[in-house]
Structures are given as C-alpha cells and as structure tokens.
Write a protein that holds these residues in place. Sequence first.
Motif: not given
Length: 303
Positions: A37-38, A89-90
């Motif tokens: 993830d970020m 992520h995203g």
Amino acid sequence: MRRNIVLVAAIAVLGAVASTLAQDPQARRLKVLISVDMEGVAGAVTAEQLGPTGFEYARFREFMTKEALAAVEAARAGGATEIVVADAHGNGQNLLIEQFPPDVRVIRSWPRRLGMVAGVDTGVDALIFIGYHAGTNNPTGVRAHTFSSANLARVALNGTNVTEGSWNAAIAGHFGVPVIMMSGDDAAIEEVRKAIGGIEAAETKRTLGFHSALTLTPQASTNLIRERVLAAFGRRQAFKPYRVDGPVTVDVTFKNYMPAEVLAYLPMFERTDSHSVRFRAKDMVEASAIMSFIGDYRPDITP
Ligand SMILES: [Zn+2]
C-alpha cells in the motif's frame, strides 16, 4: 592439523544441511507474497503523494517501489524462492514494475478476488505488508481509513473494528498463511499487532495527525525494512496464521445514506442504522468477495 579438523567438521555440517534440504522439498521452496500500500510509505502524508493528480506522486511511486524492493531483496536473502508483489493502493498501478528482478511477479489493478492480498491462495508461505496504514476508526493514524476513505466510516469483523492489515491477515489465515512483517506508521503497527500478535515491523514514520508525520527519509526507511524483513525470516516459524473461523459477521458503515438503503433491499443485508448494514459470510473468502462487490459495483461499470 587442527585447522584441517575444523575444515572437515565444517564440511560434514554443510553436507548434513544439504542432505536435509534435498530430502525436504518444503525446505527448498518458500513462496512469499508482499502486499504494498502507499499511505504507510516514509514521507507520505497527504493526497499530494498518493494519487496521479498529486504534485509529488511520481516521486512517491519511486519511494513506494524502493520500499517494496527492499522487502523483495530481504525476503530473498531470508530464503524466499518465489516472490509475488501485489500493488494494493489506489488504482493498483503504482509500482514501477521495470525496477523489479525478472523472476518477481506483480499483481496489478482492480477489481480482483481477495483484494489487497490477491494471490495468497496460491501456496504462499509468508505474507508481508509494506506501506500499510491505520484503520478508519483510529483517531491518530496518518491517512487512517479502511478500504475507502471516501465511502466507509467503519468496517467491523465479528463486532470488532478492523484495519486493512487485520482484515487481510484473516483472509491469509483462511489459507494458513502467516503475516510475518509490516511497515507503516506507529499507529498502524500498534493496531495490527494488537489484533494479530507480535509480527516484525518497520516504523517508517511517527504520526502527528491525519495529515502530518515525523518521517524517516526514503533511504533510512528502506534500510529499516530490509533489516526487519530479515529479522522476520530469522524467526519465521514463530508466526502463526491469524485464523478467524467462519461464519463471520461483518458490519459496514457508509459515509452516506444511500449505499445502506439500497444494499438493504437484498435479503442478505440487514440495515442496522441509517448508515450501516450487516451481513454474514461463510468464511473470510466470501466476506472478502462481498466487500469487493460493495466497493466496486456500479451499474455503469465499463467495459
Ligand atoms: Zn492505500
């Protein structure tokens, strides 16, 4: 003479280790999944770093990739023979895939079954979380949210609020896969450890609020991740899968009224208050699929 004895002894020990490895195929094969993830990457504090419209996004894709690579390198040093990296992520298209070694495989984009830990059902031996963040009910975590900061105000599993880390650990646990290490801010680490036990962790930053942190530099962060992943492999047998036996009950609170109202048309959803629904699933795999549906379905989805 004495040196020869030591040498002979050393060769004998190496021979014994080698023959043990040859007899035990499990000792040779070690597949690792790294879910990246970020929000928990060093330096990430606002939307400017986290999505394609942010002025720092391009650089932070680089930093995110470097943190993932640090985990890849350390996993390999720790004995991993097969490594899959899931971009979690995203838009799922953040990692710079050309920077990974040719034998690494990367899972990209959504929707996909098992979400952030897609691939955990393919004979994985150990799971690592990189760049993870605290859950939406955490009052201090940097960019704290669970699955969707725009749409969800709470996700609870069997009555207990979950973070993405503990939810994904429970999916992994269904397949007998232990989480061995995570990186993220101090709030994220504390939350996951409280839920699933004392995994290894790399604290990339200290939270100062939803949009602020005292952060490591990217270089320091990758060094720390390398060190903590290696430490995790040094005591890999100590980590047990986090099992949540089915059936499970999931409570979801939306930020708006309409998702709760419309989902409650379906008999499998019970509306528990103005913004919330509850559903039951036979296990974490089914719960994950239902959560993916809730998050991804729109009647105008294309193609
Ligand atoms: Zn994220």
